[in-house]
Design a protein around this motif. Structure first.
Motif, mmCIF file in Angstrom:
data_model
loop_
_atom_site.group_PDB
_atom_site.id
_atom_site.type_symbol
_atom_site.label_atom_id
_atom_site.label_comp_id
_atom_site.label_asym_id
_atom_site.label_seq_id
_atom_site.Cartn_x
_atom_site.Cartn_y
_atom_site.Cartn_z
ATOM 1 N N GLN A 1 1.044 -0.977 0.013
ATOM 2 C CA GLN A 1 0.475 0.521 -0.155
ATOM 3 C C GLN A 1 0.607 0.831 0.028
ATOM 4 N N SER A 2 1.696 1.439 0.855
ATOM 5 C CA SER A 2 3.091 2.536 1.342
ATOM 6 C C SER A 2 3.872 3.123 -0.442
ATOM 7 N N VAL A 3 4.205 1.535 -0.697
ATOM 8 C CA VAL A 3 4.816 1.912 -2.550
ATOM 9 C C VAL A 3 4.258 2.058 -3.595
ATOM 10 N N MET A 4 2.980 1.535 -3.285
ATOM 11 C CA MET A 4 1.541 2.291 -4.312
ATOM 12 C C MET A 4 1.820 3.348 -4.543
ATOM 13 N N PHE A 5 1.466 3.540 -3.129
ATOM 14 C CA PHE A 5 0.565 5.101 -2.808
ATOM 15 C C PHE A 5 2.325 5.680 -3.411
ATOM 16 N N SER A 6 3.499 5.494 -2.886
ATOM 17 C CA SER A 6 4.255 6.489 -2.793
ATOM 18 C C SER A 6 4.337 6.759 -4.446
ATOM 19 N N GLU A 7 4.425 6.055 -4.949
ATOM 20 C CA GLU A 7 4.305 5.789 -6.573
ATOM 21 C C GLU A 7 3.949 6.829 -7.259
ATOM 22 N N GLN B 1 3.954 10.493 -9.239
ATOM 23 C CA GLN B 1 2.986 10.922 -9.972
ATOM 24 C C GLN B 1 2.292 12.673 -10.316
ATOM 25 N N MET B 2 2.251 12.537 -9.241
ATOM 26 C CA MET B 2 1.205 13.957 -8.690
ATOM 27 C C MET B 2 1.922 14.949 -8.179
ATOM 28 N N SER B 3 2.960 15.056 -7.450
ATOM 29 C CA SER B 3 3.384 16.018 -7.495
ATOM 30 C C SER B 3 4.889 16.379 -7.769
ATOM 31 N N SER B 4 4.818 15.840 -9.058
ATOM 32 C CA SER B 4 6.119 15.880 -10.419
ATOM 33 C C SER B 4 6.095 17.941 -10.353
ATOM 34 N N ALA C 1 9.189 18.748 -12.043
ATOM 35 C CA ALA C 1 9.910 18.605 -13.671
ATOM 36 C C ALA C 1 9.136 17.447 -14.362
ATOM 37 N N ARG C 2 8.366 16.672 -13.956
ATOM 38 C CA ARG C 2 7.033 15.807 -15.030
ATOM 39 C C ARG C 2 5.787 16.532 -14.700
ATOM 40 N N PRO C 3 4.875 17.754 -15.031
ATOM 41 C CA PRO C 3 4.054 17.493 -14.673
ATOM 42 C C PRO C 3 3.187 16.774 -14.763
ATOM 43 N N PHE C 4 1.943 16.171 -14.434
ATOM 44 C CA PHE C 4 0.890 14.931 -14.655
ATOM 45 C C PHE C 4 -0.234 15.321 -15.451
ATOM 46 N N PRO C 5 -0.641 14.343 -16.225
ATOM 47 C CA PRO C 5 -1.621 16.045 -17.720
ATOM 48 C C PRO C 5 -2.759 15.795 -17.454
ATOM 49 N N CYS C 6 -3.528 15.370 -15.670
ATOM 50 C CA CYS C 6 -4.543 15.482 -15.252
ATOM 51 C C CYS C 6 -4.128 16.727 -14.265
ATOM 52 N N THR D 1 -5.470 2.448 -15.100
ATOM 53 C CA THR D 1 -4.681 2.707 -15.078
ATOM 54 C C THR D 1 -3.486 1.143 -15.067
ATOM 55 N N THR D 2 -2.464 0.882 -15.594
ATOM 56 C CA THR D 2 -2.282 -0.667 -15.447
ATOM 57 C C THR D 2 -1.197 -0.569 -15.912
ATOM 58 N N PRO D 3 0.121 -1.612 -14.980
ATOM 59 C CA PRO D 3 0.563 -1.852 -15.690
ATOM 60 C C PRO D 3 1.760 -2.028 -16.629
ATOM 61 N N ALA D 4 0.647 -2.579 -17.595
ATOM 62 C CA ALA D 4 0.976 -3.381 -19.211
ATOM 63 C C ALA D 4 1.118 -1.513 -19.901
ATOM 64 N N HIS D 5 0.730 -0.905 -19.485
ATOM 65 C CA HIS D 5 0.459 0.273 -20.520
ATOM 66 C C HIS D 5 2.281 1.159 -19.907
ATOM 67 N N VAL D 6 2.791 0.760 -21.802
ATOM 68 C CA VAL D 6 4.361 1.703 -21.535
ATOM 69 C C VAL D 6 3.971 3.139 -22.614
ATOM 70 N N MET D 7 3.628 3.162 -23.390
ATOM 71 C CA MET D 7 3.538 4.057 -24.386
ATOM 72 C C MET D 7 2.448 5.282 -24.166
ATOM 73 N N ARG D 8 1.893 4.955 -23.507
ATOM 74 C CA ARG D 8 0.489 5.797 -22.686
ATOM 75 C C ARG D 8 1.403 5.719 -20.948
ATOM 76 N N GLN D 9 2.399 6.712 -20.490
ATOM 77 C CA GLN D 9 2.442 6.994 -19.378
ATOM 78 C C GLN D 9 1.645 7.258 -18.467
ATOM 79 N N SER D 10 0.707 8.350 -19.088
ATOM 80 C CA SER D 10 -0.630 8.820 -18.244
ATOM 81 C C SER D 10 -1.500 7.745 -17.915
ATOM 82 N N ARG D 11 -1.287 7.137 -18.084
ATOM 83 C CA ARG D 11 -2.626 5.644 -18.067
ATOM 84 C C ARG D 11 -1.385 4.162 -16.960
ATOM 85 N N ARG D 12 -0.463 4.313 -16.964
ATOM 86 C CA ARG D 12 0.512 3.815 -16.542
ATOM 87 C C ARG D 12 0.017 3.647 -15.298
ATOM 88 N N SER D 13 0.894 2.365 -14.329
ATOM 89 C CA SER D 13 1.236 1.687 -12.526
ATOM 90 C C SER D 13 0.930 1.155 -12.830
#
Length: 250
Positions: free
Chosen positions: A21-27, A31-34, A36-41, A147-159
């Protein structure tokens, strides 16, 4: 009924650093606070920054529990703020195909619809192939993102694991209340999407109610921009297998 969804500070205090839970939430937080690489949503980023998001961790993946918590969330959501969403995390498991996650998402929504005790909103068409259709639960139209771990090209939909985001429709109505505000918001999202993803922005992305757009097609975006499948909600209408039982058997 015990409240299982949490706010940001409660996640940190409830789960040890080494937990999934902590690992997923940290990821997710990274994503949300970067900067340098602002999340699109931009709506999600604002909701996270203002602590308006709520988080649910499911293990095992039990759609009945999800339905209970989603109904509770919908009932309270307006008190959380104008940029709220319910983020649903699941335990990381061996990576499946995008099509497998696509089916899992739609089976989840189909089962939620079966569990829903509230009538379908009168102002939302029940026919999915309609520009005004939106998934609805507990009487509330809700935009869904997978969002899924299978997304590669569409990083905005990756987790790193299968995740769902439930965003009440009224959140967009407040943000996109005028044509000027809507144009500015969509321009900012697109500006962020182009460098964030290796794939070009999906042609399926569009405004709610546009005659050539369909909301359900935006819930799950594949890595490419090709059409995938037809009307999944209708196809699943006559299927009732339990996701939890299928996972346990795998």
């Amino acid at each position: 009924m015990e409240r299982l969804f949490l706010r940001r500070g409660e996640v940190v205090s409830n789960f040890p650093v080494s937990s999934w839970q902590s690992v997923m939430f940290s990821e997710f937080e990274a994503q949300m606070s970067s900067e340098a690489r602002p999340f699109p949503c931009v709506f999600g980023v604002t909701g996270h920054r203002q602590d308006q998001l709520r988080y649910l961790f499911l293990d095992p993946y039990d759609v009945a529990v999800l339905g209970q918590q989603l109904a509770r969330y919908v009932f309270q959501a307006r008190s959380f703020g104008p940029n709220t969403s319910l983020i649903v995390f699941t335990r990381p498991r061996p990576v499946q195909t995008l099509d497998a996650y696509y089916r899992k998402m739609w089976l989840t929504l189909d089962q939620l619809a079966r569990l829903d005790k509230s009538p379908w909103p009168a102002n939302i068409p029940e026919q999915i192939d309609h520009p005004m259709w939106e998934f609805s639960f507990a009487g509330e139209p809700i935009f869904v993102v997978c969002t899924t771990p299978a997304h590669v090209m569409r990083q905005s939909r990756r987790s790193s694991a299968f995740m769902l985001t439930f965003q009440p429709r009224w959140v967009f109505e407040k943000i996109l209340g005028t044509e000027k505000a809507a144009n500015a918001a969509f321009a900012e999202v697109r500006k962020r999407l182009i460098p964030y993803d290796s794939a070009s922005p999906s042609p399926l992305l569009g405004r709610y109610g546009a005659t050539d757009g369909r909301e359900y097609q935006q819930y799950f975006l594949h890595d490419d921009n090709n059409a995938h499948g037809g009307c999944p909600f209708a196809k699943l209408a006559n299927r009732t297998p339990s996701i939890e039982n299928k996972e346990q058997a795998a």
